[in-house]
Design a protein around this motif. Sequence first.
Motif, PDB file in Angstrom:
ATOM      1  N   LEU A  49      52.748  60.176  44.576  1.00  0.00           N
ATOM      2  CA  LEU A  49      51.522  60.437  45.326  1.00  0.00           C
ATOM      3  C   LEU A  49      51.815  60.715  46.795  1.00  0.00           C
ATOM      4  CD1 LEU A  49      49.175  57.693  43.838  1.00  0.00           C
ATOM      5  CD2 LEU A  49      49.329  60.107  43.180  1.00  0.00           C
ATOM      6  N   ALA A  50      50.933  61.515  47.400  1.00  0.00           N
ATOM      7  CA  ALA A  50      51.050  61.880  48.813  1.00  0.00           C
ATOM      8  C   ALA A  50      50.110  61.034  49.656  1.00  0.00           C
ATOM      9  CB  ALA A  50      50.735  63.354  48.995  1.00  0.00           C
ATOM     10  N   ASP A  51      50.410  60.960  50.944  1.00  0.00           N
ATOM     11  CA  ASP A  51      49.533  60.334  51.923  1.00  0.00           C
ATOM     12  C   ASP A  51      49.657  61.121  53.224  1.00  0.00           C
ATOM     13  OD1 ASP A  51      52.104  59.572  52.531  1.00  0.00           O
ATOM     14  OD2 ASP A  51      51.733  57.412  52.571  1.00  0.00           O
ATOM     15  N   GLY A  52      49.146  60.601  54.341  1.00  0.00           N
ATOM     16  CA  GLY A  52      49.180  61.391  55.562  1.00  0.00           C
ATOM     17  C   GLY A  52      49.070  60.589  56.840  1.00  0.00           C
ATOM     18  N   LEU A  53      49.536  61.190  57.918  1.00  0.00           N
ATOM     19  CA  LEU A  53      49.393  60.663  59.274  1.00  0.00           C
ATOM     20  C   LEU A  53      48.818  61.757  60.153  1.00  0.00           C
ATOM     21  CD1 LEU A  53      52.754  58.740  59.854  1.00  0.00           C
ATOM     22  CD2 LEU A  53      50.475  57.732  60.094  1.00  0.00           C
ATOM     23  N   ILE A  54      47.857  61.406  60.995  1.00  0.00           N
ATOM     24  CA  ILE A  54      47.282  62.355  61.939  1.00  0.00           C
ATOM     25  C   ILE A  54      47.444  61.783  63.340  1.00  0.00           C
ATOM     26  CG2 ILE A  54      45.284  63.739  62.571  1.00  0.00           C
ATOM     27  CD1 ILE A  54      44.979  61.965  59.351  1.00  0.00           C
ATOM     28  N   ILE A  55      48.085  62.560  64.205  1.00  0.00           N
ATOM     29  CA  ILE A  55      48.282  62.148  65.601  1.00  0.00           C
ATOM     30  C   ILE A  55      47.106  62.683  66.406  1.00  0.00           C
ATOM     31  CG2 ILE A  55      49.899  62.073  67.526  1.00  0.00           C
ATOM     32  CD1 ILE A  55      51.144  61.060  64.949  1.00  0.00           C
ATOM     33  N   THR A  56      46.147  61.809  66.690  1.00  0.00           N
ATOM     34  CA  THR A  56      44.947  62.227  67.413  1.00  0.00           C
ATOM     35  C   THR A  56      44.187  61.013  67.938  1.00  0.00           C
ATOM     36  OG1 THR A  56      42.784  63.348  67.219  1.00  0.00           O
ATOM     37  CG2 THR A  56      43.636  62.275  65.244  1.00  0.00           C
ATOM     38  N   PRO A  57      43.632  61.107  69.143  1.00  0.00           N
ATOM     39  CA  PRO A  57      42.683  60.103  69.618  1.00  0.00           C
ATOM     40  C   PRO A  57      41.245  60.599  69.477  1.00  0.00           C
ATOM     41  CG  PRO A  57      43.473  61.307  71.496  1.00  0.00           C
ATOM     42  CD  PRO A  57      44.079  61.963  70.273  1.00  0.00           C
ATOM     43  N   SER A  58      41.047  61.590  68.598  1.00  0.00           N
ATOM     44  CA  SER A  58      39.729  62.167  68.344  1.00  0.00           C
ATOM     45  C   SER A  58      39.149  62.802  69.609  1.00  0.00           C
ATOM     46  CB  SER A  58      38.795  61.097  67.767  1.00  0.00           C
ATOM     47  OG  SER A  58      37.583  61.643  67.326  1.00  0.00           O
ATOM     48  N   HIS A  59      37.950  62.380  70.020  1.00  0.00           N
ATOM     49  CA  HIS A  59      37.276  63.015  71.155  1.00  0.00           C
ATOM     50  C   HIS A  59      37.604  62.330  72.485  1.00  0.00           C
ATOM     51  CE1 HIS A  59      34.808  59.645  69.861  1.00  0.00           C
ATOM     52  NE2 HIS A  59      34.265  59.615  71.043  1.00  0.00           N
ATOM     53  N   ASN A  60      38.545  61.398  72.475  1.00  0.00           N
ATOM     54  CA  ASN A  60      38.872  60.645  73.692  1.00  0.00           C
ATOM     55  C   ASN A  60      39.355  61.547  74.835  1.00  0.00           C
ATOM     56  OD1 ASN A  60      38.311  58.349  72.171  1.00  0.00           O
ATOM     57  ND2 ASN A  60      40.030  57.218  73.020  1.00  0.00           N
ATOM     58  N   PRO A  61      39.376  61.033  76.064  1.00  0.00           N
ATOM     59  CA  PRO A  61      39.799  61.815  77.237  1.00  0.00           C
ATOM     60  C   PRO A  61      41.228  62.345  77.117  1.00  0.00           C
ATOM     61  CG  PRO A  61      38.603  59.860  77.935  1.00  0.00           C
ATOM     62  CD  PRO A  61      38.818  59.719  76.458  1.00  0.00           C
ATOM     63  N   PRO A  62      41.584  63.340  77.941  1.00  0.00           N
ATOM     64  CA  PRO A  62      42.885  64.011  77.843  1.00  0.00           C
ATOM     65  C   PRO A  62      44.089  63.093  77.980  1.00  0.00           C
ATOM     66  CG  PRO A  62      41.400  65.279  79.220  1.00  0.00           C
ATOM     67  CD  PRO A  62      40.710  63.991  78.943  1.00  0.00           C
ATOM     68  N   GLU A  63      43.964  61.983  78.705  1.00  0.00           N
ATOM     69  CA  GLU A  63      45.123  61.117  78.928  1.00  0.00           C
ATOM     70  C   GLU A  63      45.405  60.192  77.740  1.00  0.00           C
ATOM     71  OE1 GLU A  63      41.571  59.092  81.018  1.00  0.00           O
ATOM     72  OE2 GLU A  63      42.334  61.114  80.675  1.00  0.00           O
ATOM     73  N   ASP A  64      44.568  60.224  76.713  1.00  0.00           N
ATOM     74  CA  ASP A  64      44.727  59.309  75.593  1.00  0.00           C
ATOM     75  C   ASP A  64      45.543  59.912  74.455  1.00  0.00           C
ATOM     76  OD1 ASP A  64      43.253  57.512  76.988  1.00  0.00           O
ATOM     77  OD2 ASP A  64      41.545  57.464  75.622  1.00  0.00           O
ATOM     78  N   GLY A  65      46.102  59.022  73.645  1.00  0.00           N
ATOM     79  CA  GLY A  65      46.778  59.400  72.410  1.00  0.00           C
ATOM     80  C   GLY A  65      46.282  58.519  71.286  1.00  0.00           C
ATOM     81  N   GLY A  66      46.520  58.951  70.056  1.00  0.00           N
ATOM     82  CA  GLY A  66      46.081  58.157  68.916  1.00  0.00           C
ATOM     83  C   GLY A  66      46.868  58.511  67.669  1.00  0.00           C
ATOM     84  N   ILE A  67      46.889  57.597  66.710  1.00  0.00           N
ATOM     85  CA  ILE A  67      47.541  57.831  65.428  1.00  0.00           C
ATOM     86  C   ILE A  67      46.767  57.078  64.354  1.00  0.00           C
ATOM     87  CG2 ILE A  67      49.175  55.937  65.848  1.00  0.00           C
ATOM     88  CD1 ILE A  67      51.210  57.488  64.136  1.00  0.00           C
ATOM     89  N   LYS A  68      46.534  57.722  63.224  1.00  0.00           N
ATOM     90  CA  LYS A  68      45.826  57.070  62.124  1.00  0.00           C
ATOM     91  C   LYS A  68      46.497  57.423  60.797  1.00  0.00           C
ATOM     92  CE  LYS A  68      42.222  60.693  62.159  1.00  0.00           C
ATOM     93  NZ  LYS A  68      40.763  60.949  62.233  1.00  0.00           N
ATOM     94  N   TYR A  69      46.376  56.513  59.848  1.00  0.00           N
ATOM     95  CA  TYR A  69      47.040  56.646  58.549  1.00  0.00           C
ATOM     96  C   TYR A  69      46.014  56.810  57.444  1.00  0.00           C
ATOM     97  CZ  TYR A  69      49.645  55.347  54.336  1.00  0.00           C
ATOM     98  OH  TYR A  69      50.202  55.337  53.072  1.00  0.00           O
ATOM     99  N   ASN A  70      46.258  57.791  56.565  1.00  0.00           N
ATOM    100  CA  ASN A  70      45.419  58.003  55.398  1.00  0.00           C
ATOM    101  C   ASN A  70      46.253  57.792  54.135  1.00  0.00           C
ATOM    102  OD1 ASN A  70      43.751  58.970  57.451  1.00  0.00           O
ATOM    103  ND2 ASN A  70      42.848  60.539  56.168  1.00  0.00           N
ATOM    104  N   PRO A  71      45.960  56.759  53.350  1.00  0.00           N
ATOM    105  CA  PRO A  71      46.680  56.503  52.101  1.00  0.00           C
ATOM    106  C   PRO A  71      46.396  57.590  51.046  1.00  0.00           C
ATOM    107  CG  PRO A  71      45.488  54.551  52.862  1.00  0.00           C
ATOM    108  CD  PRO A  71      44.975  55.719  53.644  1.00  0.00           C
ATOM    109  N   PRO A  72      46.890  57.417  49.807  1.00  0.00           N
ATOM    110  CA  PRO A  72      46.712  58.459  48.789  1.00  0.00           C
ATOM    111  C   PRO A  72      45.276  58.797  48.417  1.00  0.00           C
ATOM    112  CG  PRO A  72      48.569  57.075  48.194  1.00  0.00           C
ATOM    113  CD  PRO A  72      47.917  56.426  49.376  1.00  0.00           C
ATOM    114  N   HIS A  73      44.311  57.950  48.755  1.00  0.00           N
ATOM    115  CA  HIS A  73      42.924  58.337  48.493  1.00  0.00           C
ATOM    116  C   HIS A  73      42.422  59.368  49.504  1.00  0.00           C
ATOM    117  CE1 HIS A  73      41.952  55.708  51.793  1.00  0.00           C
ATOM    118  NE2 HIS A  73      42.100  54.589  51.107  1.00  0.00           N
ATOM    119  N   GLY A  74      43.207  59.652  50.532  1.00  0.00           N
ATOM    120  CA  GLY A  74      42.888  60.719  51.466  1.00  0.00           C
ATOM    121  C   GLY A  74      42.027  60.338  52.637  1.00  0.00           C
ATOM    122  N   GLY A  75      41.449  59.149  52.627  1.00  0.00           N
ATOM    123  CA  GLY A  75      40.560  58.742  53.702  1.00  0.00           C
ATOM    124  C   GLY A  75      41.199  57.730  54.635  1.00  0.00           C
TER     125      GLY A  75
END
Length: 535
Positions: free
Chosen positions: A124-150
Amino acid sequence: MIETLLRAYTNRPDNADPAQRVSFGTSGHRGSSLAGSFNDAHIAAIVQAVVDYRCEAGITGPLFLGRDTHALSRPAWDTAMEVLAGNGVEVVIAKEDEVLATPVISHAILRHNASLKAQSDAPLADGLIITPSHNPPEDGGIKYNPPHGGPAEANITASLEAQANRYLDDGGATIQRLPLEQARALVREQDLIGHYVDTLGDVIDMAAIQSQQQRSGLRLGVDPMGGTALPIWQTIAKRYGLALDIINPQVDANFAFMPPDHDGKIRMDCSSSAAMANLLAIKDRFDLAFGNDPDADRHGIVDAGGLMNPNHYLAVAIDYLLGHRPLWGQSLKLGKTLVSSSMIDRVVAAHGCELYEVPVGFKWFVEGLHQSWLAFGGEESAGASLLTFDAMPWSTDKDGIALCLLAAEIMAVTGQSPSQRYAELTARHGAPVYRRIDSPCDAQQKAAFKQLSADSVVASTLAGDPITQIMTKAPGNNESIGGLKVTTAHGWFAARPSGTEALYKLYAESFRGEAHLEAILDEARQLLAVALAVV
C-alpha cells in the motif's frame, strides 16, 4: 526575508524550548525557521518517525511526496527525500519536480491502493505533503496521509510527534539519510497532475461545463494565489478546452502580490474577502471565479454576489448534489462539522437523508469517504470533498479544485449562480446569521473546557428559546468536541479552545436575525464564564 528563512532552516532547534519541539495539530506540524520550530532537524526527525510507523504498520508501497510554494517547502522537501531514500522507501513525485497539491496526493494514494484490492499483503501507498496551507510566507508545514489517503488520525500523529521528539533529543544520530544528489537519483516521477485532471469527469460533470461555455460563453476566472493550484488549472484548461482566465499566474515565495488579510498579515486564505481582494476587484469580468490556498485543499467561490460564505456554499453544494447524483441513493450520509451552519441540517433533512455531525477537523470524514458511506464531508473553513458519480472515493482529503469545479457544474446545469441557489434555500428554510468570535483563554480555562459536561449548563433557555440539546460529544461519531455546543430550535452556540493560541473560539448562529444572534452570544459568554469557573 527568503534568504534569512533559508539560512535559518539549517539551525539546530533548542530542545529545551517547548515552542521548538515537534507538535502535531489538526493539520500536521507547522512552524518557522525564524522561530526555531521548522528546521532541517524537525523534518528529518518527523520523516524518520513516518518511516518507523510505516514499518510497524506494514506499509511497503510507494510514498507520494508533494510540496507547495512556500519558501521553506523546497528545503524541507529535499530533507524528506534524503531521509526516505536513506531508509529505502520508494518515493514518487510529480514530473519535472512540479509542486503538488494535497488533493492530488490523496487521489494518487487512493488510485494506487484501489488497484491492489484483490491482493493480500498488498504494498500500500501513503503520502507526505510539505505545506503550511494558507499560513504566512515565513511558515512551513508537513502533514502525513496514511493509506486511506486522508489526514492521519490523532493516535498516529501523537505517535509521530513523540518519536520525532525522541530523534531531536538524541541529535538525530540514528536517522538514516543519503546526500541529496544520491537521494534524488532514486526518486521516481509520475504525471500525477495529469492523471488527476484526466479523471475529473469521475466526480464533476466536466462535459456540462464545456457545453455551457460553448453555448453561452460562461466566463470563468481563477486566482491560484501563488500556489499548487496553478499547474492544475493550467492543465484543466488545456485538457478540457475551457476558456479559463488565470488572473494571477505569479509564483513568488514572498507572496508579495497578496493583499493583507484582515489583521494586516499576508495569508493566502481563499475564504477571506480581504485576502481575495484582487479577485473581488474584477469579479464583474466573470460569471464565476475561484480561489485556492497554496496546497489547494480549500476553495473560494466568487460570483456576482461577491465571495460566498463557506457555510452558504456547503449548503448549496449538498442541496445540488442530492438532486444530481442518482447513484448515491438516500442511504449515504452527509457530513458537517458541529460549527458549520444548521442550514445544512435543514437541507439534508429536506432530502430525507441522514446528517453526520462531527468535531472540528477533516480527519473525522476520512473513514466515511474511504468506505463510501459518507457522500460528502465539509468544514465551515472552506474545505470539503465528495464521492464520485458512482459513489466511490475520490479524495479523502480536502479538495479545493473539485469544489470550485462543482460550482461551475451547478451554474452550467441549473443556469443559476451559487448565490442565487442559496437565496432559494433561505426562502425555503430561513436565513441564518452566523458569527465566530475569538476571546482570551488561559491554560487553566483551556483545561476546564475538557471537563465540561451537560450538567455544566444550568440554564434551560438560550436567547428566549428552550434549550433542546447540550453536547460535549459530536452526535455523528460520539467523539469529544473539546468544548460545548448548546442548541435550540432557532439557534445555537459552540465554544472550544484554540490548540495553538491563548484563546477560545465562540461560534453562534441564529435563524431569527442579528438581534437574536447578539443575545445568543451574550448569554453564551455568561454561561461559559459560570461553567468554566465551576469546573
